[in-house]
Scaffold this motif. Sequence first.
Motif, short mmCIF file in Angstrom:
data_model
loop_
_atom_site.label_atom_id
_atom_site.label_comp_id
_atom_site.label_asym_id
_atom_site.label_seq_id
_atom_site.Cartn_x
_atom_site.Cartn_y
_atom_site.Cartn_z
N LYS A 48 6.79 -10.82 -0.80
CA LYS A 48 5.90 -9.83 -0.21
C LYS A 48 6.71 -8.67 0.33
O LYS A 48 7.90 -8.78 0.61
CB LYS A 48 5.10 -10.49 0.92
CG LYS A 48 4.07 -9.63 1.62
CD LYS A 48 3.32 -10.45 2.65
CE LYS A 48 2.34 -9.58 3.46
NZ LYS A 48 3.06 -8.64 4.33
N GLY A 49 6.04 -7.54 0.52
CA GLY A 49 6.68 -6.39 1.16
C GLY A 49 6.96 -6.64 2.62
O GLY A 49 6.45 -7.58 3.24
N SER A 50 7.74 -5.75 3.22
CA SER A 50 8.18 -5.93 4.60
C SER A 50 7.11 -5.51 5.60
O SER A 50 6.27 -4.65 5.32
CB SER A 50 9.46 -5.11 4.84
OG SER A 50 9.87 -5.23 6.19
N ILE A 51 7.17 -6.09 6.79
CA ILE A 51 6.33 -5.65 7.90
C ILE A 51 7.01 -4.52 8.67
O ILE A 51 6.39 -3.92 9.55
CB ILE A 51 6.01 -6.80 8.87
CG1 ILE A 51 7.31 -7.42 9.42
CG2 ILE A 51 5.13 -7.84 8.20
CD1 ILE A 51 7.10 -8.47 10.48
N PHE A 52 8.26 -4.20 8.35
CA PHE A 52 9.00 -3.14 9.05
C PHE A 52 8.25 -1.82 8.90
O PHE A 52 8.06 -1.31 7.80
CB PHE A 52 10.41 -3.03 8.48
CG PHE A 52 11.36 -2.20 9.31
CD1 PHE A 52 12.17 -2.80 10.24
CD2 PHE A 52 11.43 -0.83 9.13
CE1 PHE A 52 13.05 -2.05 11.00
CE2 PHE A 52 12.30 -0.06 9.89
CZ PHE A 52 13.13 -0.68 10.83
N ASN A 53 7.81 -1.25 10.00
CA ASN A 53 7.02 -0.02 10.00
C ASN A 53 7.96 1.17 10.13
O ASN A 53 8.71 1.27 11.11
CB ASN A 53 6.02 -0.04 11.17
CG ASN A 53 5.05 1.12 11.13
OD1 ASN A 53 5.32 2.18 10.57
ND2 ASN A 53 3.89 0.95 11.75
#
Length: 459
Positions: A174-179
């Motif tokens: 999955k892609g990152s949660i890093f905003n």
Amino acid sequence: MKLKSLILGSIAAAGLSTAGFAADLGVLTSLDVCDELGLSGLTISSDTNCLQISGSVAYTYEIGNFDASRNIAQTPFTANFGGSNADGVRNIDAPSFVAGSNQDWNSKVETYLKFVGTASSDFGPARVVINLRQRDYTRSRNNAAAVDGDAHALRAQDAYVQVGDGTVLSAGKKGSIFNEGDDEPFNFTGLFMSDDADVGVWEGPVTKGGHVIQVESSFGNGVVGKIGLEALEQTGSKNGSLIGVLEYSGSGVTAHISGSLGGISDFVKTVDDTYAVHAGVTGTFDAFKIRAAGAAGGGFHPAGDWSYWNGLLSGEANFDMFKVALSGEVAGGKLIGGADAGTDFGFGGSVGAAVTEGVSINLGGRYFNDGTDGIGDGYQVAAQLVAAVTETLKVTGEVGIYGHAENVAPAAAAGSFSDVYGSATLAWAPGGGFTSSLGAKVQQNGAYKVTFKAAKSFQ
């Protein structure tokens, strides 16, 4: 119309309405699962699951003479500044002069197909997400034989399971949660360092996404917290990044702060041990918008630890038919080995005006000052016209100039240069998710490029 409705309509038209046939077609005749889950779009229902299907195809073709390049701005985000970005250079196209032919072209098809299967559970919606992507990219330079240009076979870019509503657990690819949002400048030309950081402030060499375990939770009043382990598939000392995010949205304000610790799984101090923080806030107050963003980080290196910092401030004001935007950026830090990277800065601004309904103009520019002694400054000045010819056709024209001042000692000496350019694009959006455009750009230095794009999405 939903796919299930089309299928059922065809069955009814064919007279297949007996109870016996209905029993055989249970997958198609369960109509309420998607509605009960509040899901719409292109869906198929079974007795317990709602399958949503979406996707797109985008094609881009470019042809011209643009193989060479000229450096306008050397940003600090290079391999010696954190070991992430390979070049840190903002270039413009330049022509190549090869005997016989100087034709260059790119042809690229990008395909996306996403499946989301959702069912109810005691903890909220339970989902499986499969996102298939393919990138078919071929290119030729100076009329040479075509070669692959970073093509990717069909692959599962995302493949993960997820459960929950107010609190959501995700695991898989999955892609990152890093905003890294709330950091784009408002002026239409943007800023040089911001462009190199993929528009905004530099997030740093964050190893993220991939194989993940993530938890996201809503605390109410617009506050959301996220924490996750990411990059768990990475081999060696890059394995494992701890990511944490806190976000807010409400009352005309969006804000976040993201943090990352990289290379945590081996419990050994290596060059892949990094840290990074990214924060941004955007406020909208009647006719005014203001945005502030900052990032900082660094990492270990046997030759000497390195670090970076990067800040951006941008504002926009709307006065009836006029819009004014101003932006500024600054960055610095220490290179691998501990030497001072110098302090780079830049600024930009633009003025926009709605001339008539459907016609607007933008005037603006940007400037970059390199913190390295002797390196000349870079700049761009541009004027843009946007006109809606019809409800489905839009024309965008732009003229401008890029420039770079003279390099002097102690830098390698190089004369100043400038390059005038002009571009025009005709965009067509007839509806149905289809978009297309045809554009051309010519430059004083002899480079030119013609670009065709077409795309269609569905959901």
